[in-house]
Enzyme design. Structure first.
Site, PDB file in Angstrom:
ATOM      1  N   ASP A  28       1.154  -1.652  -0.511  1.00 13.80           N
ATOM      2  CA  ASP A  28       0.485   0.113  -0.045  1.00 13.80           C
ATOM      3  C   ASP A  28       0.918   0.914  -0.322  1.00 13.80           C
ATOM      4  OD1 ASP A  28      -2.017   1.452  -0.357  1.00 13.80           O
ATOM      5  OD2 ASP A  28      -2.898   0.757   1.702  1.00 13.80           O
ATOM      6  N   HIS A  45       3.116   3.260  -9.316  1.00 15.31           N
ATOM      7  CA  HIS A  45       2.129   1.173  -8.874  1.00 15.31           C
ATOM      8  C   HIS A  45       4.320   1.005  -9.728  1.00 15.31           C
ATOM      9  CE1 HIS A  45      -0.607   1.853  -7.960  1.00 15.31           C
ATOM     10  NE2 HIS A  45      -1.749   2.756  -9.068  1.00 15.31           N
ATOM     11  N   GLU A  75     -12.261  -4.807  -5.077  1.00 13.79           N
ATOM     12  CA  GLU A  75     -12.882  -3.887  -4.867  1.00 13.79           C
ATOM     13  C   GLU A  75     -11.914  -3.099  -6.081  1.00 13.79           C
ATOM     14  OE1 GLU A  75     -11.784  -5.364  -2.083  1.00 13.79           O
ATOM     15  OE2 GLU A  75     -14.181  -6.262  -1.991  1.00 13.79           O
ATOM     16  N   ARG A  79     -11.314   1.625  -9.105  1.00 18.66           N
ATOM     17  CA  ARG A  79     -10.693   3.466  -9.022  1.00 18.66           C
ATOM     18  C   ARG A  79     -11.309   4.238 -10.405  1.00 18.66           C
ATOM     19  NH1 ARG A  79      -5.033   2.608  -6.333  1.00 18.66           N
ATOM     20  NH2 ARG A  79      -6.315   1.593  -4.355  1.00 18.66           N
ATOM     21  N   LEU A 139      11.395 -19.810  -4.145  1.00 22.57           N
ATOM     22  CA  LEU A 139      10.510 -18.917  -3.747  1.00 22.57           C
ATOM     23  C   LEU A 139       9.207 -19.233  -4.606  1.00 22.57           C
ATOM     24  CD1 LEU A 139      10.064 -15.467  -1.597  1.00 22.57           C
ATOM     25  CD2 LEU A 139       8.874 -16.166  -3.723  1.00 22.57           C
ATOM     26  N   LEU A 207      -7.132  -5.417   7.370  1.00 25.00           N
ATOM     27  CA  LEU A 207      -6.606  -6.581   6.602  1.00 25.00           C
ATOM     28  C   LEU A 207      -7.279  -6.320   4.863  1.00 25.00           C
ATOM     29  CD1 LEU A 207      -5.468  -9.143   7.091  1.00 25.00           C
ATOM     30  CD2 LEU A 207      -7.439 -10.199   7.589  1.00 25.00           C
ATOM     31  N   SER A 208      -8.549  -5.961   4.774  1.00 26.01           N
ATOM     32  CA  SER A 208      -8.918  -5.350   3.908  1.00 26.01           C
ATOM     33  C   SER A 208      -9.459  -5.783   2.851  1.00 26.01           C
ATOM     34  CB  SER A 208      -7.555  -3.781   2.935  1.00 26.01           C
ATOM     35  OG  SER A 208      -7.916  -2.676   3.815  1.00 26.01           O
TER      36      SER A 208
HETATM   37  C1  FPP Z   1      -2.350   0.231  -3.667  1.00 25.40           C
HETATM   38  O1  FPP Z   1      -1.628   1.231  -3.501  1.00 25.40           O
HETATM   39  C2  FPP Z   1      -1.400  -0.198  -4.678  1.00 25.40           C
HETATM   40  C3  FPP Z   1      -2.006  -0.921  -5.281  1.00 25.40           C
HETATM   41  C4  FPP Z   1      -3.600  -1.277  -5.446  1.00 25.40           C
HETATM   42  C5  FPP Z   1      -0.978  -2.370  -6.220  1.00 25.40           C
HETATM   43  C6  FPP Z   1      -0.001  -2.316  -6.182  1.00 25.40           C
HETATM   44  C7  FPP Z   1       0.678  -3.263  -7.592  1.00 25.40           C
HETATM   45  C8  FPP Z   1       1.984  -3.852  -7.846  1.00 25.40           C
HETATM   46  C9  FPP Z   1       2.803  -3.251  -7.121  1.00 25.40           C
HETATM   47  C10 FPP Z   1       2.436  -4.045  -8.357  1.00 25.40           C
HETATM   48  C11 FPP Z   1       1.974  -5.241  -8.854  1.00 25.40           C
HETATM   49  C12 FPP Z   1       1.919  -6.468 -10.051  1.00 25.40           C
HETATM   50  C13 FPP Z   1       2.372  -6.952 -10.571  1.00 25.40           C
HETATM   51  C14 FPP Z   1       2.802  -8.001 -11.950  1.00 25.40           C
HETATM   52  C15 FPP Z   1       0.477  -7.566 -10.873  1.00 25.40           C
HETATM   53  P1  FPP Z   1      -2.215   2.836  -3.135  1.00 25.40           P
HETATM   54  O2  FPP Z   1      -2.597   3.176  -5.145  1.00 25.40           O
HETATM   55  O3  FPP Z   1      -3.741   2.803  -2.692  1.00 25.40           O
HETATM   56  O4  FPP Z   1      -1.517   3.883  -2.894  1.00 25.40           O
HETATM   57  P2  FPP Z   1      -2.090   5.090  -1.500  1.00 25.40           P
HETATM   58  O5  FPP Z   1      -3.627   4.429  -0.824  1.00 25.40           O
HETATM   59  O6  FPP Z   1      -1.576   5.530  -1.256  1.00 25.40           O
HETATM   60  O7  FPP Z   1      -3.619   6.049  -2.853  1.00 25.40           O
END
Ligand code: FPP
Length: 252
Positions: A28, A45, A75, A79, A139, A207-208
């Site tokens: 997050d 991201h 959910e 966005r 892993l 935990l969302s």
């Molecule tokens: C939450 O931050 C993050 C996400 C919803 C996406 C996380 C995904 C990745 C790091 C990469 C995943 C990789 C693959 C290959 C699918 P947020 O956007 O909610 O941050 P904020 O709470 O600050 O707005």
């Protein structure tokens, strides 16, 4: 025994006997990380993918068996459309740019979630990543993609109810193990289906809908660090904290 020392003042060793076998991560804070840098949210991201790559390799080097990462929840479709599109394209970039190094490191990629509802290119890219790495014995990088814990449990209940209706199962035979066998984590090694440690970055304390059944006895580690800044040293800090915990599983 391999020990790892914290660089700064106190040299606290990470005891390899207590490396969590399964770590779950709620990645997050990508959006806030980008905002702080006056960049569009999606740059967060992008940076989050780099953090994930580093953390995966570090965890593999420590002997962690499974890393389940919350990449997109059921959910998250609410966005803005552009952001969803960007996230849905990440697996394509992941396959081209990141999988080769993971493959070299013997990492196996797996996915849980309602993957059949993903856009075709997203689904195909993840499938290719899984296919290409399926014989690796290191892993397991387990992506939770379009995953929701309550929906997972609902699906399991429906399957079990159907087995009862078909007279394949008596209600009295329903055990915790049987339920676990109907969850999406049933493909993981039997002893490591449930996370030992769950990490959530960015200071949020919830935990969302991430692995609600599997987290019944997990240890939780919350940090204010935004996900793109969570690198090897932050992983070591989380494991050091885990080493201080005394897991009792309901006993004394
Ligand atoms: C939450 O931050 C993050 C996400 C919803 C996406 C996380 C995904 C990745 C790091 C990469 C995943 C990789 C693959 C290959 C699918 P947020 O956007 O909610 O941050 P904020 O709470 O600050 O707005």
């Amino acid at each position: 025994m391999f020990t790892l020392f914290k660089r700064k003042k106190e040299a606290a060793p990470v005891n390899m006997d207590k490396i969590p076998a399964h770590i779950g991560i709620i990645m997050d804070g990508n959006g806030r990380w980008a905002k702080k840098r006056l960049q569009p949210r999606v740059m967060g991201h992008k940076a989050g993918m780099d953090a994930l790559q580093e953390v995966t390799i570090a965890a593999n080097n420590l002997g962690v068996k499974v890393l389940t990462v919350y990449a997109f929840s059921t959910e998250n479709w609410s966005r803005p459309e552009d952001e969803v599109k960007f996230i849905m394209n990440l697996p394509v970039e992941f396959f081209d740019k990141y999988v080769p190094e993971l493959h070299k490191n013997n990492v196996r990629v797996e996915v849980i979630g309602e993957t059949e509802r993903l856009p075709k290119e997203t689904f195909d890219a993840m499938k290719r990543a899984c296919e290409q790495t399926k014989y690796n014995s290191g892993l397991i990088l387990n992506f939770a993609l379009n995953y929701g814990g309550r929906s997972e449990i609902t699906h399991a209940v429906k399957e079990i109810a159907q087995e009862v209706l078909d007279a394949k199962l008596n209600p009295g035979d329903i055990t915790e193990d049987l339920i676990a066998n109907h969850l999406m984590t049933n493909h993981l090694p039997y002893l490591h289906r449930d996370p030992d440690l769950i990490i959530r970055t960015s200071g949020e304390l919830r935990l969302s809908n991430f692995l609600p059944w599997q987290s019944a006895y997990s240890e939780f580690y919350f940090t204010p660090v935004y996900w793109p800044d969570f690198k090897t040293e932050e992983l070591h800090k989380a494991i050091l904290e885990y080493n201080r915990r005394h897991r009792r599983f309901g006993g004394v």
